[in-house]
Design an enzyme around this catalytic site. Structure first.
Site, mmCIF file in Angstrom:
data_model
loop_
_atom_site.group_PDB
_atom_site.id
_atom_site.type_symbol
_atom_site.label_atom_id
_atom_site.label_comp_id
_atom_site.label_asym_id
_atom_site.label_seq_id
_atom_site.Cartn_x
_atom_site.Cartn_y
_atom_site.Cartn_z
ATOM 1 N N LYS A 1 0.876 -1.179 0.000
ATOM 2 C CA LYS A 1 0.000 0.000 0.000
ATOM 3 C C LYS A 1 0.904 1.217 0.000
ATOM 4 O O LYS A 1 1.544 1.525 1.000
ATOM 5 C CB LYS A 1 -0.930 0.035 1.202
ATOM 6 C CG LYS A 1 -1.919 1.197 1.100
ATOM 7 C CD LYS A 1 -2.829 1.324 2.276
ATOM 8 C CE LYS A 1 -3.902 2.390 1.980
ATOM 9 N NZ LYS A 1 -3.362 3.644 1.438
ATOM 10 N N ARG B 1 -3.606 8.110 -6.521
ATOM 11 C CA ARG B 1 -4.330 7.145 -7.365
ATOM 12 C C ARG B 1 -4.397 7.681 -8.788
ATOM 13 O O ARG B 1 -4.704 8.866 -9.013
ATOM 14 C CB ARG B 1 -5.741 6.964 -6.796
ATOM 15 C CG ARG B 1 -6.569 5.849 -7.434
ATOM 16 C CD ARG B 1 -6.229 4.504 -6.860
ATOM 17 N NE ARG B 1 -7.130 3.463 -7.341
ATOM 18 C CZ ARG B 1 -8.162 2.993 -6.643
ATOM 19 N NH1 ARG B 1 -8.443 3.492 -5.448
ATOM 20 N NH2 ARG B 1 -8.901 2.020 -7.139
ATOM 21 N N PHE C 1 -1.970 -1.844 -10.235
ATOM 22 C CA PHE C 1 -2.434 -3.006 -9.482
ATOM 23 C C PHE C 1 -3.713 -3.627 -10.049
ATOM 24 O O PHE C 1 -4.201 -4.614 -9.506
ATOM 25 C CB PHE C 1 -2.641 -2.672 -8.004
ATOM 26 C CG PHE C 1 -3.469 -1.443 -7.726
ATOM 27 C CD1 PHE C 1 -4.827 -1.415 -7.979
ATOM 28 C CD2 PHE C 1 -2.872 -0.305 -7.199
ATOM 29 C CE1 PHE C 1 -5.584 -0.288 -7.714
ATOM 30 C CE2 PHE C 1 -3.615 0.832 -6.932
ATOM 31 C CZ PHE C 1 -4.980 0.840 -7.186
ATOM 32 N N ARG D 1 -18.170 -1.154 -1.660
ATOM 33 C CA ARG D 1 -19.219 -2.155 -1.538
ATOM 34 C C ARG D 1 -18.590 -3.472 -1.090
ATOM 35 O O ARG D 1 -17.757 -4.052 -1.776
ATOM 36 C CB ARG D 1 -19.943 -2.346 -2.859
ATOM 37 C CG ARG D 1 -20.521 -1.087 -3.460
ATOM 38 C CD ARG D 1 -21.577 -0.457 -2.590
ATOM 39 N NE ARG D 1 -22.712 -1.340 -2.360
ATOM 40 C CZ ARG D 1 -23.745 -1.019 -1.586
ATOM 41 N NH1 ARG D 1 -23.753 0.133 -0.948
ATOM 42 N NH2 ARG D 1 -24.744 -1.866 -1.441
#
Length: 507
Positions: free
Chosen positions: A215, A220, A302, A371
Site C-alpha cells: 500500500k 491514485r 495493481f 461495496r
C-alpha cells in the site's frame, strides 16, 4: 407536452431532506421528485438535489451572491430548465464586460425567484448544498424511482461517471438501458476502494485466498490507452494527461493496442524511497516551478480493467492480475498471491517507506466504492480521512493563524458531516500559513474565535482510536488526533463515515 418542473419543487424536497435523518425517508423524497421530473429536466433535478449545478462552478463568487439585493418574487414560477439555461449563460460569459453581464443575468434570475428559492440558489452556487454522501442515497432513489436493482444503478454509475446520465437511462429504459453502459476508452471509471482491517491476521483470515500488495503513499491514477491516444485521470476522475508526460510515454510503449489500468503514482528520492505526498500531488497541477516539473513520477499498477478490446470488470481479480502482468511488466506493484509469509511482505513495505499492505480477494470483481470488503487495507497506525468543518484562531506563537481544526465524518445517510473532534497537532508553519488562507476562502460565517467553512476540504488524521462521547452528535470522539496532511485528491464524498469512527471504539 409536460410542463417544466418548478424550482420550488426541488427547493421543497431539499428542505425535506435536511429535516430528516432517515435514509429511507430521504430515498422516498428523492424518488418521488425524480418520478415527477420531465425527461428534459431530469439532469437538472439530479444535479440540484445533490448540490451542484450541471455546469459545475459557474465563476460567480460567494461575495457577489450574498451582496445581491434583489426583491424576491411573490409566487414560484421558475422552472428547472429556465434556471439551468440561466446558469449556463452565466458560466459561458467571458471577455470584456463579462462581470457586468453575469451580474445582470444573476439579478434577472434572482428577481424571478421567491425568497426560499433565492436562499437555495445561493447555497447551490456557493457549494453549501453539496453533500457527497447524498450521492449514495440518490443511487438508491434512482433505483426506487425506476423500479430497478440498486446494484445495476451503481454499476452504470461506475461506468458512466454521471448521476444524471445514469438517472436518465434508468427512467427511460430501466435495467436494459443501464446494462448497456460499457467501458468507453477515454471516459474514466469510478475507482474501487478498500476498507480498513484491524490487523494483517484479521485480513488474511477474512480473505484466505488473496493477493497481498504494497500500500503505497502515492496518488491514485487511472490510465486509458487506445492506439497512441493516452489519457491519465486522478482518483476524482480529473484529467491530468498534460501534466504527466512521462506516464503518457510509458503507457504508450506498453505491448497492447488498448488498455485501462488502475494504480498509484509517486515521486521517488534518488535512493528509491517515496517523496512526501505533497510533492507527488504538485505534479498534478499547472505549475511553472521547474523543480516541481523536474520530479519524475513512477507508476505502480495493481489492476487491469480492459485489455485489447476485452472488458475485464466482471472477471475475477486472479484473471485481471494475469492481464495486468502481461502488459505492465516491471510497473506492476510489488506483491504476492497467497504469500507463505504475508507479515514479511508487510515488513518490507514499511521498510521501503510505504504505508502498509492491501489484501484483495482473488475471486472479487471490480466494483466502484467500498461495496463489501473484497479489498482490505492494513496499516500500522489508524488514519481517517475527515472533513474540515471549522477552525479556531490560535494563541501564542500561533496568533493570527487558524489552528485548531473541527473535524467531521461523513454521514452515510446523506446528512451533513458529523463532528467527531478537534486537533491542532501536526500542523507545520507552512501548513498553518496555507490553511489560514485557504479556510478563509471557503468561509461560511465566523464568531470571535471560530471560522466556520463549507465542507469541501478533506484532511488525513492519525489517531490512537476513538472513545464514546456525549459531546458530539455521533456519540464518538477521536483520541489523540493529529494532522498528517490534506488530501486534495479526495472529495468530501471520499471521507470516512461516522461508522468507521464508531468502529474504532474500544470494546
Amino acid at each position: 407536452m409536460m410542463a417544466g418542473m418548478l424550482l420550488d419543487t426541488v427547493v421543497t424536497a431539499s428542505a425535506d431532506l435536511a429535516a430528516t435523518r432517515s435514509r429511507k425517508a430521504k430515498i422516498a423524497i428523492l424518488a418521488e421528485t425524480l418520478r415527477a421530473a420531465p425527461v428534459s429536466e431530469l439532469a437538472s433535478a439530479v444535479a440540484f438535489l445533490t448540490g451542484a449545478p450541471t455546469q459545475g462552478r459557474i465563476g460567480t463568487g460567494w461575495r457577489t451572491l450574498v451582496d445581491l439585493e434583489t426583491p424576491p418574487a411573490d409566487t414560484p414560477s421558475l422552472t428547472l430548465g429556465e434556471v439551468d439555461a440561466a446558469l449556463g449563460a452565466i458560466a459561458a460569459a467571458g471577455g470584456t464586460g463579462s462581470v457586468a453581464r453575469r451580474a445582470t443575468a444573476l439579478t434577472e434570475l434572482f428577481g424571478r425567484a421567491t425568497k426560499d428559492e433565492q436562499r437555495f440558489l445561493v447555497r447551490l452556487l456557493t457549494g453549501e448544498l453539496r453533500q457527497g454522501a447524498l450521492e449514495g442515497v440518490m443511487v438508491d432513489a434512482i433505483a426506487a424511482a425506476a423500479a430497478v436493482q440498486a446494484d445495476v444503478v451503481r454499476r452504470a454509475l461506475m461506468l458512466s461517471g454521471s448521476l444524471a446520465a445514469t438517472a436518465s437511462a434508468a427512467m427511460s429504459g430501466g435495467t436494459d438501458a443501464l446494462t448497456r453502459f460499457r467501458i468507453k476508452l477515454g471516459r474514466p471509471v469510478r475507482p474501487m476502494l478498500a476498507s480498513p482491517a484491524e490487523s494483517l491476521a484479521e485480513a488474511i483470515t477474512e480473505l484466505p485466498s488473496a493477493i497481498v500488495e504494497y500500500k503505497m503513499d502515492g496518488a491514485r491514477i487511472q490510465v486509458h490507452r487506445e492506439g497512441d491516444e493516452v489519457h491519465v485521470y486522478t482518483r476524482t476522475l480529473r484529467e491530468i494527461t498534460g501534466q504527466v508526460g512521462e506516464l503518457v510515454a510509458l503507457v504508450r510503449a506498453m505491448p497492447c493496442e488498448s488498455v485501462v489500468l488502475d494504480g498509484e503514482t509517486l515521486a521517488l528520492t534518488d535512493e528509491g524511497r517515496p517523496r512526501p505526498f505533497q510533492e507527488t500531488m504538485a505534479r498534478f497541477g499547472s505549475t511553472r516551478d521547474e523543480q516541481v516539473r523536474a520530479l519524475l513520477l513512477r507508476p505502480y499498477f495493481f489492476d487491469c480493467l480492459h485489455l485489447d478490446g476485452v472488458d475485464l470488470l466482471d472477471a475475477p481479480l486472479r484473471e485481471r492480475n494475469e492481464a495486468l502482468r502481461s502488459v505492465a511488466g516491471e510497473h506492476v506493484i510489488p506483491g504476492e498471491i497467497d504469500p507463505v509469509d504475508a507479515s514479511a511482505l508487510l515488513d518490507s513495505a514499511l521498510a521501503a517507506g510505504h504505508e502498509g499492505v492491501m489484501v484483495k480477494a482473488l475471486d472479487s470483481v471490480y466494483a466502484a466504492g467500498r461495496r463489501g470488503r473484497a479489498w482490505l487495507k492494513v496499516k500500522p497506525v489508524h488514519t481517517l480521512d475527515l472533513v474540515v468543518l471549522a477552525a479556531e484562531w490560535g494563541h501564542g506563537r500561533r496568533t493570527g493563524y487558524l489552528s485548531n481544526l473541527h473535524l467531521g465524518a461523513r454521514d452515510p445517510d446523506g446528512g451533513p458531516p458529523i463532528m467527531v473532534g478537534k486537533t491542532f497537532k501536526g500542523l507545520t508553519d507552512e501548513l498553518l500559513t496555507w490553511q489560514t488562507e485557504r479556510l478563509q476562502q471557503i468561509e461560511r460565517e465566523r464568531s470571535d474565535w471560530v471560522v466556520h467553512v463549507r465542507p469541501e476540504l478533506v484532511v488525513e488524521i492519525e489517531l490512537d482510536g476513538a472513545q464514546t462521547s456525549t459531546r458530539y452528535p455521533g456519540g464518538a470522539a477521536l483520541r489523540f488526533a493529529r494532522v498528517v496532511r490534506y488530501r486534495p485528491d479526495k472529495d468530501p464524498a471520499d471521507a470516512d463515515t461516522i461508522d468507521a469512527v464508531r468502529g474504532l471504539l474500544r470494546g
